[in-house]
Design a protein around this motif. Sequence first.
Motif, PDB file in Angstrom:
ATOM      1  N   UNK A 183       0.833  -1.200   0.000  1.00 48.49           N
ATOM      2  CA  UNK A 183       0.000   0.000   0.000  1.00 48.49           C
ATOM      3  C   UNK A 183       0.869   1.251   0.000  1.00 48.49           C
ATOM      4  N   UNK A 184       1.933   1.221   0.791  1.00 49.30           N
ATOM      5  CA  UNK A 184       2.812   2.373   0.880  1.00 49.30           C
ATOM      6  C   UNK A 184       3.589   2.604  -0.414  1.00 49.30           C
ATOM      7  N   UNK A 185       3.868   1.510  -1.137  1.00 41.29           N
ATOM      8  CA  UNK A 185       4.576   1.652  -2.413  1.00 41.29           C
ATOM      9  C   UNK A 185       3.746   2.412  -3.435  1.00 41.29           C
ATOM     10  N   UNK A 186       2.431   2.317  -3.307  1.00 42.23           N
ATOM     11  CA  UNK A 186       1.563   3.053  -4.239  1.00 42.23           C
ATOM     12  C   UNK A 186       1.572   4.551  -3.931  1.00 42.23           C
ATOM     13  N   UNK A 187       1.891   4.921  -2.671  1.00 42.18           N
ATOM     14  CA  UNK A 187       1.925   6.326  -2.273  1.00 42.18           C
ATOM     15  C   UNK A 187       3.320   6.928  -2.403  1.00 42.18           C
ATOM     16  N   UNK A 188       4.323   6.077  -2.210  1.00 45.26           N
ATOM     17  CA  UNK A 188       5.708   6.558  -2.243  1.00 45.26           C
ATOM     18  C   UNK A 188       6.555   5.548  -3.011  1.00 45.26           C
ATOM     19  N   UNK A 189       6.952   5.910  -4.214  1.00 47.44           N
ATOM     20  CA  UNK A 189       7.681   4.973  -5.088  1.00 47.44           C
ATOM     21  C   UNK A 189       9.192   5.230  -5.073  1.00 47.44           C
ATOM     22  N   UNK A 190       9.680   5.848  -4.034  1.00 51.21           N
ATOM     23  CA  UNK A 190      11.125   6.093  -3.945  1.00 51.21           C
ATOM     24  C   UNK A 190      11.865   4.785  -3.719  1.00 51.21           C
ATOM     25  N   UNK A 191      13.176   4.822  -3.968  1.00 55.72           N
ATOM     26  CA  UNK A 191      13.997   3.616  -3.813  1.00 55.72           C
ATOM     27  C   UNK A 191      14.005   3.121  -2.371  1.00 55.72           C
ATOM     28  N   UNK A 192      13.893   4.037  -1.402  1.00 54.37           N
ATOM     29  CA  UNK A 192      13.887   3.637  -0.002  1.00 54.37           C
ATOM     30  C   UNK A 192      12.727   2.723   0.333  1.00 54.37           C
ATOM     31  N   UNK A 193      11.561   3.023  -0.187  1.00 51.64           N
ATOM     32  CA  UNK A 193      10.393   2.165   0.021  1.00 51.64           C
ATOM     33  C   UNK A 193      10.545   0.836  -0.703  1.00 51.64           C
ATOM     34  N   UNK A 194      11.127   0.885  -1.871  1.00 49.94           N
ATOM     35  CA  UNK A 194      11.346  -0.328  -2.663  1.00 49.94           C
ATOM     36  C   UNK A 194      12.287  -1.275  -1.922  1.00 49.94           C
ATOM     37  N   UNK A 195      13.352  -0.753  -1.344  1.00 48.54           N
ATOM     38  CA  UNK A 195      14.301  -1.574  -0.589  1.00 48.54           C
ATOM     39  C   UNK A 195      13.633  -2.179   0.642  1.00 48.54           C
ATOM     40  N   UNK A 196      12.777  -1.405   1.276  1.00 43.04           N
ATOM     41  CA  UNK A 196      12.073  -1.881   2.464  1.00 43.04           C
ATOM     42  C   UNK A 196      11.125  -3.031   2.110  1.00 43.04           C
ATOM     43  N   UNK A 197      10.497  -2.931   0.937  1.00 40.19           N
ATOM     44  CA  UNK A 197       9.592  -3.996   0.477  1.00 40.19           C
ATOM     45  C   UNK A 197      10.358  -5.294   0.231  1.00 40.19           C
ATOM     46  N   UNK A 198      11.556  -5.182  -0.359  1.00 45.77           N
ATOM     47  CA  UNK A 198      12.379  -6.375  -0.594  1.00 45.77           C
ATOM     48  C   UNK A 198      12.809  -6.991   0.731  1.00 45.77           C
ATOM     49  N   UNK A 199      13.164  -6.142   1.699  1.00 49.07           N
ATOM     50  CA  UNK A 199      13.543  -6.617   3.027  1.00 49.07           C
ATOM     51  C   UNK A 199      12.403  -7.439   3.644  1.00 49.07           C
ATOM     52  N   UNK A 200      11.185  -6.924   3.544  1.00 45.90           N
ATOM     53  CA  UNK A 200      10.043  -7.633   4.142  1.00 45.90           C
ATOM     54  C   UNK A 200       9.684  -8.888   3.360  1.00 45.90           C
ATOM     55  N   UNK A 201       9.799  -8.842   2.035  1.00 41.77           N
ATOM     56  CA  UNK A 201       9.519 -10.027   1.228  1.00 41.77           C
ATOM     57  C   UNK A 201      10.439 -11.178   1.605  1.00 41.77           C
ATOM     58  N   UNK A 202      11.693 -10.863   1.896  1.00 47.12           N
ATOM     59  CA  UNK A 202      12.637 -11.912   2.306  1.00 47.12           C
ATOM     60  C   UNK A 202      12.266 -12.505   3.655  1.00 47.12           C
ATOM     61  N   UNK A 203      11.773 -11.675   4.571  1.00 44.59           N
ATOM     62  CA  UNK A 203      11.334 -12.178   5.872  1.00 44.59           C
ATOM     63  C   UNK A 203      10.125 -13.103   5.710  1.00 44.59           C
ATOM     64  N   UNK A 204       9.219 -12.717   4.832  1.00 42.47           N
ATOM     65  CA  UNK A 204       8.037 -13.556   4.564  1.00 42.47           C
ATOM     66  C   UNK A 204       8.467 -14.876   3.933  1.00 42.47           C
ATOM     67  N   UNK A 205       9.444 -14.803   3.005  1.00 44.71           N
ATOM     68  CA  UNK A 205       9.940 -16.017   2.345  1.00 44.71           C
ATOM     69  C   UNK A 205      10.582 -16.965   3.349  1.00 44.71           C
ATOM     70  N   UNK A 206      11.303 -16.412   4.333  1.00 41.37           N
ATOM     71  CA  UNK A 206      11.911 -17.244   5.376  1.00 41.37           C
ATOM     72  C   UNK A 206      10.827 -17.981   6.146  1.00 41.37           C
ATOM     73  N   UNK A 207       9.786 -17.256   6.535  1.00 49.42           N
ATOM     74  CA  UNK A 207       8.711 -17.849   7.334  1.00 49.42           C
ATOM     75  C   UNK A 207       7.975 -18.942   6.565  1.00 49.42           C
ATOM     76  N   UNK A 208       7.596 -18.651   5.316  1.00 48.03           N
ATOM     77  CA  UNK A 208       6.818 -19.613   4.532  1.00 48.03           C
ATOM     78  C   UNK A 208       7.640 -20.845   4.180  1.00 48.03           C
ATOM     79  N   UNK A 209       8.855 -20.634   3.643  1.00 54.44           N
ATOM     80  CA  UNK A 209       9.692 -21.779   3.241  1.00 54.44           C
ATOM     81  C   UNK A 209      10.107 -22.593   4.461  1.00 54.44           C
ATOM     82  N   UNK A 210      10.365 -21.924   5.567  1.00 56.86           N
ATOM     83  CA  UNK A 210      10.739 -22.637   6.793  1.00 56.86           C
ATOM     84  C   UNK A 210       9.606 -23.509   7.303  1.00 56.86           C
TER      85      UNK A 210
END
Length: 281
Positions: A183-210
């Motif tokens: 949701x925040x990426x739709x409001x703020x498309x700066x690289x900082x938000x993009x990096x934060x989204x990748x950080x969270x996606x990796x955490x989700x991937x750890x949880x699901x794959x684990x």
Amino acid sequence: MILRRNFLPHILPDISATLFLSVCVAITFWFELFVVVPEFHAPGSLAYNLTFAAAVFLLLNVKGNMLAVMLVDTSIKGRILTPPEDPEQKKQWRLCSVCETMAPPRSWHCNTCKTCILKRDHHCLFTGCCIGHHNHRYFMMLMLFLFIGSTYASFYNHYFIWYHHAKMYKSYWTVLKLVMPLFMLTLDTTSGNFYLAIFELNLIAIAISGMLLIYHGKIILKGGVVHERRKPMYNLGWKQNLKIVFGERWYLVWILPFIESKLPHDGIHWEKVGSNSAKNR
């Protein structure tokens, strides 16, 4: 080994999930090697080259195992199905009205794949096909390397975000972004938000794959598949159970998906396995 001709997903949920995983893996690989890692190791240095080699190894295993899951045909198509002559053993076979053939024990029809799957475990959205006898190994290795790769990336990302760029990210606003990243990426498309989204996606991937590794790993060690998890009937002991999924060279399959490891069973005739399992109980 029989390969599927039409291996690409063909329904919208499968297409979306498979495309999502493929894109996320590619973006994460680029982000880690060309944005994050250069802040820790100078490009061209020994540390950077070793990190680069490790990342390529992980990517090769994730993408290679994912492709193998999709390519390897684990259905009854193209296989000789001969029910046993013994009447009692023949009762374990069933008539599939859709495939119009006698299907062996542990096989189930998948309405999405439109065929019966040998030793069917489940239908995987992220590869668009069923996980069964002949591609079970690749699915488990895919989950293993997704877990390792995501953990490896998250280690670097943690220091990249919370230490190297602490002034940008250490705020209550960042917490809100982590709660609603897309949701925040739709409001703020700066690289900082993009990096934060990748950080969270990796955490989700750890949880699901684990969770999937633990869930399916426990079932495999008991010699079962998902629908047999409460009452495994083909338990030959943990080592033999591993061989049935990962093959005779089960201890080497983690290196690369291309390593041959012949399965000790054809995935069709389970009568003898069931009898041996009953003796061990």
